[in-house]
Design a protein around this motif. Structure first.
Motif, PDB file in Angstrom:
ATOM      1  N   GLY A 158       0.523  -1.502   0.478  1.00  0.00           N
ATOM      2  CA  GLY A 158       0.117   0.425   0.199  1.00  0.00           C
ATOM      3  C   GLY A 158       0.997   1.318   0.242  1.00  0.00           C
ATOM      4  N   THR A 162       1.728   3.465  -3.366  1.00  0.00           N
ATOM      5  CA  THR A 162       0.210   4.258  -3.748  1.00  0.00           C
ATOM      6  C   THR A 162       1.406   6.117  -3.507  1.00  0.00           C
ATOM      7  OG1 THR A 162      -1.528   3.638  -2.621  1.00  0.00           O
ATOM      8  CG2 THR A 162      -1.161   6.209  -2.232  1.00  0.00           C
ATOM      9  N   GLN A 165       4.335   6.481  -6.383  1.00  0.00           N
ATOM     10  CA  GLN A 165       4.199   7.041  -7.648  1.00  0.00           C
ATOM     11  C   GLN A 165       5.157   6.077  -8.644  1.00  0.00           C
ATOM     12  OE1 GLN A 165       4.829  11.100  -8.288  1.00  0.00           O
ATOM     13  NE2 GLN A 165       4.741  11.564  -5.998  1.00  0.00           N
TER      14      GLN A 165
END
Length: 278
Positions: A158, A162, A165
Motif C-alpha cells: 500500500g 501509493t 509514484q
C-alpha cells in the motif's frame, strides 16, 4: 563479474568514486563516508582519486521512476568524468582512469540502470567496482502466508504502490503500461540484456544486505537470493557482525577489526584494496 581487468602499471591510476544516495536522499548523505574515504586513501593509496556525490535526484525527484533517475545520473556522471579527464590533459604524465560506484538502497537500481547508458563512458574509463548497500534488486513485493505476513504485505504494498509514484510501480512490478512479464526489474535481469552486459564489465561486484531487521529491503532482495540462510541473532551475539561473504583472507583482519566470522578476501580484491595487504 569481469576478472580480466588489468591495472596498467605504465600509467598513473586515477580512481573515480561515484556515491549514489537512496530514495528521498541527498548528496550530503555521503559526507561522513567521503571524509572516511579521503582519510583512508591518504593513508594507504598510491594513486589519486576523485569523488562525486550526484545531486540530480535529491528529495522527491526519486519518485519519477528508475529510468528517468538513471538518465539524470548518467548525464551528471558523464559530464563530471569528461571534466575530470580534461583537468589531467595538461599534465605530462599519462593517466589511466578507473571508476567505482557505491550506491545505497534505491540508488543501487538507479545506478545499475544507468550503466546501460554508459557504454561509451566505459570505453574511456575502466569500470572497476560496483557496491550496493541494502538495494532492493528484486523489488519490494512481499510474500503472504501467515496473518502477520499478510498484514505486513498489505502495508508495504500500500505504501510503496501509493506514495512512491512511478518508482513504486517499478519496485512493485506493477507498471500498467508494461506486460506482467516485461516489468522494468525483469528487463534489467535478462541475461542477454544490455543491463547485465554492462554490469559484467565490472571487476568487483558486491551486494550488501542485512540478514535481519531491515524491514524495508530484506536480505533476499538486497543480495539477490531466494532464501535467508542465516539464523536470527539472539542477545548473546554481538550487535554487529560481518559474515556470509566469500574470499576475505586473514591478512585483511587489520582492515576489518572486530569482524566476526568472515572468510577472507581473496587475491582478486587486491586491485580495489591495493595497499591493505599486511
Amino acid at each position: 563479474m569481469n576478472t580480466d581487468t588489468i591495472v596498467d602499471t605504465l600509467k598513473m591510476p586515477v580512481h573515480l568514486f561515484v556515491l549514489v544516495h537512496g530514495n528521498n536522499g541527498a548528496a550530503h548523505d555521503w559526507d561522513q563516508f567521503i571524509d572516511a574515504l579521503n582519510r583512508e586513501e591518504s593513508e594507504w593509496s598510491n594513486y589519486e582519486h576523485r569523488i562525486l556525490a550526484p545531486n540530480v535526484n535529491e528529495g522527491t525527484k526519486t519518485l519519477v521512476g528508475i529510468r528517468l533517475c538513471a538518465e539524470r545520473l548518467h548525464t551528471q556522471v558523464e559530464q563530471w568524468v569528461d571534466q575530470t579527464i580534461e583537468e589531467y590533459q595538461n599534465d605530462d604524465i599519462e593517466y589511466q582512469f578507473y571508476i567505482s560506484f557505491v550506491a545505497h538502497s534505491l540508488g543501487g537500481l538507479i545506478t545499475r540502470y544507468s550503466f546501460s547508458l554508459m557504454e561509451d563512458l566505459f570505453d574511456r574509463v575502466v569500470p572497476l567496482s560496483y557496491f550496493t548497500l541494502c538495494s532492493p534488486h528484486l523489488g519490494s513485493r512481499r510474500p503472504g502466508g501467515t496473518i502477520v505476513k499478510n498484514i505486513w504485505k498489505g502495508l508495504v504494498h500500500g505504501v510503496v504502490g501509493t506514495f512512491y509514484q512511478q518508482t513504486g510501480k517499478d519496485l512493485m512490478l506493477s507498471d500498467e503500461t508494461l506486460e506482467a512479464d516485461n516489468q522494468l526489474l525483469i528487463q534489467m535481469s535478462e541475461p542477454d540484456s544490455v543491463f547485465i552486459q554492462q554490469l559484467s564489465r565490472f571487476n568487483n561486484i558486491t551486494l550488501i544486505g542485512l540478514p535481519y531487521y531491515d524491514y524495508i529491503v530484506p536480505l533476499m532482495s538486497a543480495s539477490i537470493r531466494n532464501n535467508n540462510p542465516y539464523s536470527e541473532p539472539d542477545y548473546s551475539t554481538p550487535n554487529f557482525e560481518l559474515y556470509g561473504h566469500d574470499g576475505f583472507s586473514g591478512e585483511y583482519t587489520t582492515f576489518f577489526p572486530e569482524v566476526v566470522g568472515h572468510d577472507g578476501f581473496s587475491g582478486e580484491y587486491t586491485t580495489f584494496f591495493p595497499e591493505v595487504v599486511g
